[in-house]
Enzyme design. Structure first.
Site, PDB file in Angstrom:
ATOM      1  N   HIS A 164      19.592 -21.361  17.777  1.00 50.78           N
ATOM      2  CA  HIS A 164      18.833 -20.469  18.654  1.00 50.78           C
ATOM      3  C   HIS A 164      17.690 -21.153  19.413  1.00 50.78           C
ATOM      4  CE1 HIS A 164      15.923 -19.894  15.275  1.00 50.78           C
ATOM      5  NE2 HIS A 164      15.073 -19.654  16.246  1.00 50.78           N
ATOM      6  N   ASP A 196       4.757 -18.079  13.819  1.00 53.72           N
ATOM      7  CA  ASP A 196       6.112 -17.547  13.666  1.00 53.72           C
ATOM      8  C   ASP A 196       6.413 -17.304  12.193  1.00 53.72           C
ATOM      9  OD1 ASP A 196       8.802 -16.871  14.142  1.00 53.72           O
ATOM     10  OD2 ASP A 196       9.453 -18.959  14.119  1.00 53.72           O
ATOM     11  N   HIS A 210      10.303 -25.366  18.045  1.00 50.58           N
ATOM     12  CA  HIS A 210       9.510 -24.512  17.157  1.00 50.58           C
ATOM     13  C   HIS A 210      10.016 -24.453  15.719  1.00 50.58           C
ATOM     14  CE1 HIS A 210      12.492 -21.317  18.219  1.00 50.58           C
ATOM     15  NE2 HIS A 210      12.141 -20.778  17.060  1.00 50.58           N
ATOM     16  N   HIS A 211      11.135 -25.103  15.432  1.00 46.41           N
ATOM     17  CA  HIS A 211      11.582 -25.247  14.039  1.00 46.41           C
ATOM     18  C   HIS A 211      11.583 -26.707  13.584  1.00 46.41           C
ATOM     19  CE1 HIS A 211      12.429 -21.227  12.634  1.00 46.41           C
ATOM     20  NE2 HIS A 211      13.044 -20.944  13.767  1.00 46.41           N
ATOM     21  N   HIS A 221      10.249 -17.955  22.337  1.00 44.96           N
ATOM     22  CA  HIS A 221      10.770 -18.901  21.340  1.00 44.96           C
ATOM     23  C   HIS A 221      12.095 -18.449  20.721  1.00 44.96           C
ATOM     24  CE1 HIS A 221       9.086 -16.144  18.349  1.00 44.96           C
ATOM     25  NE2 HIS A 221       9.652 -16.853  17.395  1.00 44.96           N
ATOM     26  N   ASP A 222      12.279 -17.156  20.536  1.00 41.67           N
ATOM     27  CA  ASP A 222      13.501 -16.649  19.896  1.00 41.67           C
ATOM     28  C   ASP A 222      14.418 -15.909  20.857  1.00 41.67           C
ATOM     29  OD1 ASP A 222      13.107 -17.662  17.367  1.00 41.67           O
ATOM     30  OD2 ASP A 222      12.489 -15.777  16.447  1.00 41.67           O
ATOM     31  N   LYS A 262      18.190 -15.832  20.487  1.00 41.99           N
ATOM     32  CA  LYS A 262      18.912 -15.040  19.490  1.00 41.99           C
ATOM     33  C   LYS A 262      19.790 -13.974  20.138  1.00 41.99           C
ATOM     34  CE  LYS A 262      16.023 -15.905  15.469  1.00 41.99           C
ATOM     35  NZ  LYS A 262      15.145 -15.346  14.404  1.00 41.99           N
TER      36      LYS A 262
END
Length: 215
Positions: free
Chosen positions: A94, A150, A121-122, A65-66, A69
């Site tokens: 991201h 998260d 996911h955000h 998911h990240d 970054k």
């Protein structure tokens, strides 16, 4: 989610290892966070009643998911103070970067199915999230799962700009934002299940094939 059943390709773990090794070199803290979120996403999916294949989709989406970054300057990732508007805009890119990094693997249906969870996911159930401002059930189930775990992990870990928060504070924040930021049903399941996760034996397949192999 487009499918409840399918197969996890034999090379999935090797692909994950290759991608995550890059993240580990560039940003070890985000790498460790992604490993924890991947495992917790699988557990929340399990406790929410999803089948084993769906649990694997949640696990891999949480793991990646990240990963985007890597494309965010470390000066922004590690900034001890508040981000300015431009830095915030860059940071908010991201999820899309994560999706782009994983997308070359999406020729296989398994990886195609994790992309919406990574990108979303955000997103928030009240429609004010990013990048697509999806509302309610428009937000993919896996994305809603990742957002809960998260947030829990992010709040409980010490970051450059603040110390990690006690778990009771984290639980209270999840409950406060239930139904606006988070899927209220998933929050209820998480709050009931999470305290017992520490006492559960680690899933050997996850430990051996994914986390330990990648770490």
């Amino acid at each position: 989610m487009s499918s409840s059943f399918g197969d996890v390709p034999a090379w999935a773990y090797e692909a994950a290892q290759a991608l995550m090794q890059s993240l580990k070199i560039v940003d070890p803290a985000t790498f460790a966070h992604c490993c924890r979120v991947g495992e917790m996403s699988r557990k929340l999916a399990r406790d929410a009643g999803l089948n084993e294949y769906q649990q694997k989709l949640a696990e891999f989406a949480g793991l990646f998911h990240d990963i985007g970054k890597m494309g965010i300057p470390q000066s922004i990732i590690s900034k001890p103070g508040k981000l300015d508007d431009n830095e915030y805009r860059i940071m908010n890119s991201h999820p899309v970067l994560s999706e782009e990094i994983v997308k070359p693997l999406a020729k296989h249906d398994f990886f195609a199915q994790i992309l919406p969870g990574i990108r979303g996911h955000h997103e928030r159930v009240d429609g004010t999230g990013y990048p697509d401002k999806k509302l309610g059930d428009e937000v993919p189930l896996i994305a809603r799962i990742i957002l809960v775990v998260d947030t829990c992990d992010a709040m409980s870990q010490t970051r450059a700009y603040r110390k990690g928060l006690p778990m009771d504070v984290v639980y209270a924040e999840l409950k406060r934002c239930s139904g606006t930021q988070f899927d209220s049903q998933l929050v209820n399941i998480f709050l009931q299940a999470h305290p017992s996760w520490k006492n559960q034996e680690a899933d050997q397949e996850t430990e051996n094939k994914l986390i330990k192999k990648i770490a």
